[in-house]
Write an enzyme that holds these catalytic residues in place. Structure first.
Site, PDB file in Angstrom:
ATOM      1  N   ASN A   1       4.252  -7.522 -21.202  1.00  0.00           N
ATOM      2  CA  ASN A   1       4.969  -6.461 -21.015  1.00  0.00           C
ATOM      3  C   ASN A   1       6.090  -6.584 -22.144  1.00  0.00           C
ATOM      4  OD1 ASN A   1       5.192  -9.144 -19.936  1.00  0.00           O
ATOM      5  ND2 ASN A   1       6.518  -8.402 -18.646  1.00  0.00           N
TER       6      ASN A   1
ATOM      7  N   GLU B   1      10.123  -6.159 -22.560  1.00  0.00           N
ATOM      8  CA  GLU B   1      10.871  -5.520 -21.834  1.00  0.00           C
ATOM      9  C   GLU B   1      11.956  -5.144 -22.910  1.00  0.00           C
ATOM     10  OE1 GLU B   1      12.148  -8.449 -19.579  1.00  0.00           O
ATOM     11  OE2 GLU B   1       9.977  -8.515 -17.754  1.00  0.00           O
TER      12      GLU B   1
ATOM     13  N   CYS C   1       5.076  -2.597 -18.575  1.00  0.00           N
ATOM     14  CA  CYS C   1       4.181  -3.104 -18.296  1.00  0.00           C
ATOM     15  C   CYS C   1       2.939  -3.414 -19.779  1.00  0.00           C
ATOM     16  CB  CYS C   1       3.615  -2.388 -17.275  1.00  0.00           C
ATOM     17  SG  CYS C   1       4.877  -2.363 -15.488  1.00  0.00           S
TER      18      CYS C   1
ATOM     19  N   GLU D   1      -0.056  -3.786 -18.346  1.00  0.00           N
ATOM     20  CA  GLU D   1      -1.401  -2.202 -18.358  1.00  0.00           C
ATOM     21  C   GLU D   1      -1.078  -1.029 -19.204  1.00  0.00           C
ATOM     22  OE1 GLU D   1       0.749  -4.535 -16.233  1.00  0.00           O
ATOM     23  OE2 GLU D   1      -0.152  -4.555 -13.972  1.00  0.00           O
TER      24      GLU D   1
ATOM     25  N   CYS E   1       2.071  -1.889 -11.325  1.00  0.00           N
ATOM     26  CA  CYS E   1       3.396  -1.242 -10.647  1.00  0.00           C
ATOM     27  C   CYS E   1       1.962   0.331 -10.567  1.00  0.00           C
ATOM     28  CB  CYS E   1       4.274  -1.682 -10.815  1.00  0.00           C
ATOM     29  SG  CYS E   1       4.128  -0.798 -12.658  1.00  0.00           S
TER      30      CYS E   1
ATOM     31  N   CYS F   1       1.667   1.820 -13.582  1.00  0.00           N
ATOM     32  CA  CYS F   1       0.352   1.199 -13.943  1.00  0.00           C
ATOM     33  C   CYS F   1      -0.937   1.943 -13.817  1.00  0.00           C
ATOM     34  CB  CYS F   1       0.194   0.373 -14.244  1.00  0.00           C
ATOM     35  SG  CYS F   1       1.911  -0.496 -15.555  1.00  0.00           S
TER      36      CYS F   1
HETATM   37  N1  THU Z   1       4.883  -6.772 -15.361  1.00  0.00           N
HETATM   38  C1  THU Z   1       3.714  -6.097 -16.037  1.00  0.00           C
HETATM   39  O1  THU Z   1       4.005  -5.788 -17.055  1.00  0.00           O
HETATM   40  N2  THU Z   1       3.093  -5.700 -14.985  1.00  0.00           N
HETATM   41  C2  THU Z   1       2.998  -5.347 -13.533  1.00  0.00           C
HETATM   42  O2  THU Z   1       1.688  -5.355 -12.819  1.00  0.00           O
HETATM   43  C3  THU Z   1       4.441  -5.846 -13.071  1.00  0.00           C
HETATM   44  C4  THU Z   1       5.657  -6.254 -13.653  1.00  0.00           C
HETATM   45  C5  THU Z   1       6.423  -6.240 -15.728  1.00  0.00           C
HETATM   46  C6  THU Z   1       7.240  -5.497 -15.758  1.00  0.00           C
HETATM   47  C7  THU Z   1       8.773  -6.166 -16.886  1.00  0.00           C
HETATM   48  O3  THU Z   1       8.861  -6.440 -17.710  1.00  0.00           O
HETATM   49  C8  THU Z   1       8.587  -7.581 -15.262  1.00  0.00           C
HETATM   50  O4  THU Z   1       6.499  -8.096 -15.614  1.00  0.00           O
HETATM   51  C9  THU Z   1       8.528  -7.638 -14.307  1.00  0.00           C
HETATM   52  O5  THU Z   1       8.922  -6.580 -13.711  1.00  0.00           O
END
Ligand code: THU
Length: 160
Positions: free
Chosen positions: A62, A64, A73, A75, A112, A115
């Site tokens: 991920n 941010e 994310c 994925e 999520c 994704c």
């Molecule tokens: N996140 C992902 O990368 N994949 C997921 O399946 C769930 C959430 C990330 C998004 C954000 O950077 C952090 O996790 C918290 O939500």
């Protein structure tokens, strides 16, 4: 009520001795790359590893952003990169591993909504399911056989 449309979904849970070699490889790649996540705001580190049908494996994490909704994310990061570089090769298996930065235990993460829709896009593009593996604590692996198990009633024509 004229009619009721019901979809049953399921996740299968496997202990480590039941994983395939490829399951183990993908989960290990995902776990490795989560350490490189750019997650200074949530401190929630996620790694994803993607297997293509020709055996290639890609991984990402991920990313941010100070403007929170801009974050991506793991994925979607891995799917975008792999599909950008291999537009004609179907993705077949996606492994996801997550943990809190200070945590010892893994978190059990399912993709999520954004994704899920992205995974659906590539199933639709290639006409085949993408298996989704999610690692939890105690080496328990949750498996969805395809996006239909995570995104029932997704955008599609119910008559098809
Ligand atoms: N996140 C992902 O990368 N994949 C997921 O399946 C769930 C959430 C990330 C998004 C954000 O950077 C952090 O996790 C918290 O939500």
């Amino acid at each position: 009520m004229k009619k009721r449309i019901e979809i049953n979904v399921a996740l299968e849970v496997f202990s480590k001795d039941e994983w395939t070699e490829m399951d183990a490889k993908l989960l290990s790649e995902a776990e490795k790359i989560l350490e490189n996540a750019h997650a200074p705001y949530s401190n929630f580190l996620v790694g994803a590893a993607l297997l293509l049908e020709n055996g290639q494996i890609f991984s990402a994490n991920n990313q941010e952003n100070v403007s929170f909704p801009v974050g991506v994310c793991a994925e979607r990061a891995v799917l975008s990169y792999a599909m950008a570089n291999n537009p004609d090769i179907a993705p077949v298996k996606l492994a996801i591993v997550a943990k809190r930065r200070e945590g010892m235990e893994l978190a059990t993460v399912t993709p999520c909504g954004l994704c899920r829709q992205t995974i659906n896009e590539y199933e639709y593009k290639f006409g085949r399911s993408i298996e989704i593996l999610m690692l939890g604590p105690d080496d328990e692996m949750f498996r969805a056989s395809g996006i239909d198990q995570l995104l029932p009633f997704r955008f599609s024509d119910l008559n098809d």
